[in-house]
Design a protein around this motif. Structure first.
Motif, PDB file in Angstrom:
ATOM      1  N   ALA A  11     -32.128  -9.239 -13.547  1.00  0.00           N
ATOM      2  CA  ALA A  11     -32.769  -8.564 -14.674  1.00  0.00           C
ATOM      3  C   ALA A  11     -32.303  -9.278 -15.931  1.00  0.00           C
ATOM      4  CB  ALA A  11     -32.369  -7.100 -14.712  1.00  0.00           C
ATOM      5  N   ARG A  12     -33.214  -9.499 -16.872  1.00  0.00           N
ATOM      6  CA  ARG A  12     -32.866 -10.245 -18.099  1.00  0.00           C
ATOM      7  C   ARG A  12     -32.722  -9.338 -19.309  1.00  0.00           C
ATOM      8  NH1 ARG A  12     -33.809 -15.754 -15.852  1.00  0.00           N
ATOM      9  NH2 ARG A  12     -34.873 -15.200 -13.945  1.00  0.00           N
ATOM     10  N   ASP A  13     -33.189  -8.095 -19.207  1.00  0.00           N
ATOM     11  CA  ASP A  13     -33.088  -7.167 -20.336  1.00  0.00           C
ATOM     12  C   ASP A  13     -33.192  -5.741 -19.807  1.00  0.00           C
ATOM     13  OD1 ASP A  13     -35.847  -6.427 -20.038  1.00  0.00           O
ATOM     14  OD2 ASP A  13     -36.380  -8.302 -21.044  1.00  0.00           O
ATOM     15  N   SER A  14     -33.121  -4.761 -20.725  1.00  0.00           N
ATOM     16  CA  SER A  14     -33.018  -3.365 -20.278  1.00  0.00           C
ATOM     17  C   SER A  14     -34.339  -2.784 -19.765  1.00  0.00           C
ATOM     18  CB  SER A  14     -32.452  -2.487 -21.389  1.00  0.00           C
ATOM     19  OG  SER A  14     -33.333  -2.516 -22.484  1.00  0.00           O
ATOM     20  N   SER A  15     -35.391  -3.615 -19.700  1.00  0.00           N
ATOM     21  CA  SER A  15     -36.569  -3.143 -18.959  1.00  0.00           C
ATOM     22  C   SER A  15     -36.174  -2.980 -17.495  1.00  0.00           C
ATOM     23  CB  SER A  15     -37.727  -4.159 -19.060  1.00  0.00           C
ATOM     24  OG  SER A  15     -37.392  -5.333 -18.330  1.00  0.00           O
ATOM     25  N   GLY A  16     -35.135  -3.715 -17.080  1.00  0.00           N
ATOM     26  CA  GLY A  16     -34.651  -3.628 -15.704  1.00  0.00           C
ATOM     27  C   GLY A  16     -35.504  -4.401 -14.716  1.00  0.00           C
ATOM     28  N   VAL A  17     -36.542  -5.061 -15.183  1.00  0.00           N
ATOM     29  CA  VAL A  17     -37.427  -5.802 -14.279  1.00  0.00           C
ATOM     30  C   VAL A  17     -36.670  -7.024 -13.738  1.00  0.00           C
ATOM     31  CG1 VAL A  17     -39.552  -7.173 -14.145  1.00  0.00           C
ATOM     32  CG2 VAL A  17     -39.513  -5.018 -15.437  1.00  0.00           C
ATOM     33  N   LEU A  18     -36.707  -7.180 -12.412  1.00  0.00           N
ATOM     34  CA  LEU A  18     -35.997  -8.304 -11.791  1.00  0.00           C
ATOM     35  C   LEU A  18     -36.967  -9.436 -11.494  1.00  0.00           C
ATOM     36  CD1 LEU A  18     -34.339  -5.580 -10.018  1.00  0.00           C
ATOM     37  CD2 LEU A  18     -32.849  -7.524 -10.369  1.00  0.00           C
ATOM     38  N   SER A  68     -26.411   2.609  -8.634  1.00  0.00           N
ATOM     39  CA  SER A  68     -25.624   1.907  -9.663  1.00  0.00           C
ATOM     40  C   SER A  68     -26.306   0.601 -10.056  1.00  0.00           C
ATOM     41  CB  SER A  68     -24.209   1.617  -9.164  1.00  0.00           C
ATOM     42  OG  SER A  68     -23.541   2.820  -8.867  1.00  0.00           O
ATOM     43  N   ASP A  69     -27.012  -0.030  -9.124  1.00  0.00           N
ATOM     44  CA  ASP A  69     -27.777  -1.241  -9.455  1.00  0.00           C
ATOM     45  C   ASP A  69     -28.841  -0.894 -10.500  1.00  0.00           C
ATOM     46  OD1 ASP A  69     -26.298  -2.147  -7.317  1.00  0.00           O
ATOM     47  OD2 ASP A  69     -28.002  -2.465  -5.971  1.00  0.00           O
ATOM     48  N   LEU A  70     -29.488   0.256 -10.281  1.00  0.00           N
ATOM     49  CA  LEU A  70     -30.540   0.690 -11.208  1.00  0.00           C
ATOM     50  C   LEU A  70     -29.944   1.046 -12.574  1.00  0.00           C
ATOM     51  CD1 LEU A  70     -33.475   1.510 -11.796  1.00  0.00           C
ATOM     52  CD2 LEU A  70     -33.055   3.671 -10.610  1.00  0.00           C
ATOM     53  N   HIS A  71     -28.834   1.822 -12.577  1.00  0.00           N
ATOM     54  CA  HIS A  71     -28.170   2.133 -13.856  1.00  0.00           C
ATOM     55  C   HIS A  71     -27.843   0.831 -14.596  1.00  0.00           C
ATOM     56  CE1 HIS A  71     -27.425   6.433 -13.266  1.00  0.00           C
ATOM     57  NE2 HIS A  71     -26.669   6.257 -12.199  1.00  0.00           N
ATOM     58  N   THR A  72     -27.373  -0.168 -13.845  1.00  0.00           N
ATOM     59  CA  THR A  72     -26.916  -1.409 -14.479  1.00  0.00           C
ATOM     60  C   THR A  72     -28.082  -2.216 -15.037  1.00  0.00           C
ATOM     61  OG1 THR A  72     -25.032  -1.488 -12.978  1.00  0.00           O
ATOM     62  CG2 THR A  72     -25.578  -3.531 -14.127  1.00  0.00           C
ATOM     63  N   THR A  85     -23.983  -3.554 -19.708  1.00  0.00           N
ATOM     64  CA  THR A  85     -24.617  -4.616 -18.921  1.00  0.00           C
ATOM     65  C   THR A  85     -24.680  -5.902 -19.732  1.00  0.00           C
ATOM     66  OG1 THR A  85     -25.932  -2.972 -17.770  1.00  0.00           O
ATOM     67  CG2 THR A  85     -26.710  -5.242 -17.651  1.00  0.00           C
ATOM     68  N   ARG A  86     -24.301  -7.019 -19.083  1.00  0.00           N
ATOM     69  CA  ARG A  86     -24.462  -8.347 -19.692  1.00  0.00           C
ATOM     70  C   ARG A  86     -25.560  -9.066 -18.910  1.00  0.00           C
ATOM     71  NH1 ARG A  86     -19.915 -11.367 -21.629  1.00  0.00           N
ATOM     72  NH2 ARG A  86     -21.678 -12.740 -22.021  1.00  0.00           N
ATOM     73  N   TYR A  87     -26.624  -9.390 -19.600  1.00  0.00           N
ATOM     74  CA  TYR A  87     -27.752 -10.053 -18.938  1.00  0.00           C
ATOM     75  C   TYR A  87     -27.576 -11.564 -18.983  1.00  0.00           C
ATOM     76  CZ  TYR A  87     -29.876  -5.439 -19.311  1.00  0.00           C
ATOM     77  OH  TYR A  87     -30.131  -4.105 -19.199  1.00  0.00           O
ATOM     78  N   PRO A  88     -28.126 -12.326 -18.058  1.00  0.00           N
ATOM     79  CA  PRO A  88     -28.843 -11.839 -16.874  1.00  0.00           C
ATOM     80  C   PRO A  88     -27.864 -11.215 -15.875  1.00  0.00           C
ATOM     81  CG  PRO A  88     -28.613 -14.224 -16.803  1.00  0.00           C
ATOM     82  CD  PRO A  88     -28.064 -13.794 -18.123  1.00  0.00           C
TER      83      PRO A  88
END
Ligand SMILES: NC(=O)c1ccc[n+]([C@@H]2O[C@H](COP(=O)([O-])OP(=O)(O)OC[C@H]3O[C@@H](n4cnc5c(N)ncnc54)[C@H](OP(=O)(O)O)[C@@H]3O)[C@@H](O)[C@H]2O)c1
Ligand SMILES: [Zn+2]
Ligand SMILES: [Zn+2]
Length: 372
Positions: free
Chosen positions: A18-25, A65-69, A77-80
């Motif tokens: 995921a690259r941002d808080s949209s959470g899209v992988l 927890s993956d989803l929360h992150t 969270t630090r992206y990516p």
């Protein structure tokens, strides 16, 4: 100028980040254990160090927890970020000091991949409470490099943090035990929630909750599920083996069950009221919080004081206890109920997980996913 994670590395690992808080992988190339100040010809030696095991990932569970992150629910969270901490795979390389594993062994990797090894917690086999514990993803390794999780084709982990995966456990349905399993087993042991005949309430019937029902039955407890989803009732009783099912929005049934439970395991991932749960407990009852909602919950004190009740928490488990839990599951036939998906289906799976619509853990089949 700092290089991007894609550029830094001589040896590619393929995963989804995921690259941002949209959470899209989406697909992401990176490497592990790159040491930026070393000349590139030495990278190779430092990747799989003397104490390390390289693992080809076969299956990885999808924990909430993956989803929360990926959504940055907790704000750190630090992206990516490449999630995944319920990993089963096969050893492909071992460092020269490794003696627990050999190439070809089936192994598990859970929530942590490092700790200080010297503090009081580490010395008591409670690496999970080490102040310098290193999470499998969204953390920094000892050498300063980022940790990336099991939504990827390869892991490199120090031997101490790798688990022997019992022959009797299937790799796919066994993978969720590496987080969900130990998260339930450890507090049940520590808080003394294993006395046969006692009454256990399980609040939230998802990945953690359904495993809690199974452990509860294996320890000989009476198990009641407390859920917001009436549609899960039949399965909870017929398939998972729960003794009864309470819909938390049904005031009459909740009232009738007041004061009947010895312990409650709360796995709910979102903000929710605790008063109804405390009301279900008997005198001296224990409410153990395992879910990690993004905001603090309100804790009513009167029911605690007037019923000598206890509220506690617990965070996964140490390496020794995680191995013990896997062996216990192999002996008692405990696995997760899973929906197997391919990596390409992860975004839909995450959307369903957010709606509590999973029976009861998604597991990614890495070997059968598109690899580029
Ligand atoms: N302490 C630890 O070491 C540890 C380890 C792993 C995970 N966790 C945390 O534990 C939580 C659960 O993880 P999981 O993977 O089991 O998640 P999950 O599969 O999504 O299950 C959570 C369950 O909580 C219930 N729920 C969800 N939203 C709710 C709401 N608004 N109100 C009431 N109930 C709700 C749902 O059950 P019903 O449909 O039955 O109501 C849902 O299935 C997460 O917060 C996760 O981060 C903690
Ligand atoms: Zn987890
Ligand atoms: Zn330590």
């Amino acid at each position: 100028m700092a290089k991007s994670p894609e550029e830094e590395h001589p040896q590619k690992v393929f995963g989804w980040a995921a690259r941002d808080s949209s959470g899209v992988l989406s697909p992401f190339h990176f490497s592990r254990r790159q040491v930026l100040f070393l000349p590139s010809e030495l990278y190779h030696d430092r990747e799989n160090g003397d104490d390390d095991v390289t693992v080809k990932v076969q299956y990885c569970g999808v924990c909430h927890s993956d989803l929360h992150t990926v959504k940055n629910d907790w704000g750190f969270t630090r992206y990516p970020v490449v999630p995944g901490h319920e990993i089963v795979g096969v050893v492909t390389k071992t460092g020269k000091n490794v003696n627990k594993f050999k190439v070809g062994d089936r192994v598990g990797i859970g929530v942590l991949v490092g700790s200080c090894k010297t503090c009081e917690s580490c010395q008591q086999d409670l690496e999970n409470y080490c102040p310098r514990m290193i999470f499998t993803y969204n953390a920094r390794y000892h050498d300063g490099t980022r940790t990336y999780g099991g939504y990827s084709d390869m892991m490199i982990v120090e031997e101490r943090y790798v688990l022997r995966f019992p022959d009797k456990l299937p790799s796919d349905a066994g993978a969720p035990l590496l987080c969900a399993g130990i998260t339930i087993y450890s507090p049940m042991k520590y808080y003394g929630m294993t006395e046969p005949g006692k009454h256990l309430g399980v609040s939230g019937l998802g990945g953690l909750g359904h495993v809690a029902v199974k452990f509860g039955k294996a320890f000989g407890l009476k198990v009641t599920v407390i859920s917001t989803s009436p549609r899960k009732e039949e399965e909870a009783i017929d398939k998972l083996g729960a003794d009864s099912f309470l819909v938390s929005s049904d005031p009459a049934k909740m009232k009738a069950a007041m004061g009947t439970m010895d312990y409650i395991i709360d796995t709910v991932s979102a903000v929710h009221p605790l008063a109804p749960l405390l009301g279900l407990l008997k005198l001296n009852g224990k409410l153990i919080m395992l879910g990690l909602p993004e905001k603090p919950l309100e804790l009513p004190i009167f029911p605690l004081v007037f019923g000598r009740k206890l509220v506690g928490g617990s965070d996964v488990g140490g390496m020794k206890e995680t191995q013990e839990m896997l062996d216990f599951c192999a002996e008692h036939g405990i696995t997760a109920d899973i929906e197997l998906i391919r990596m390409e289906e992860i975004n839909t799976a995450m959307e369903r997980l957010a709606k509590s619509d999973v029976r009861y853990r998604f597991v990614i089949d890495m070997a059968n996913s598109v690899s580029q």
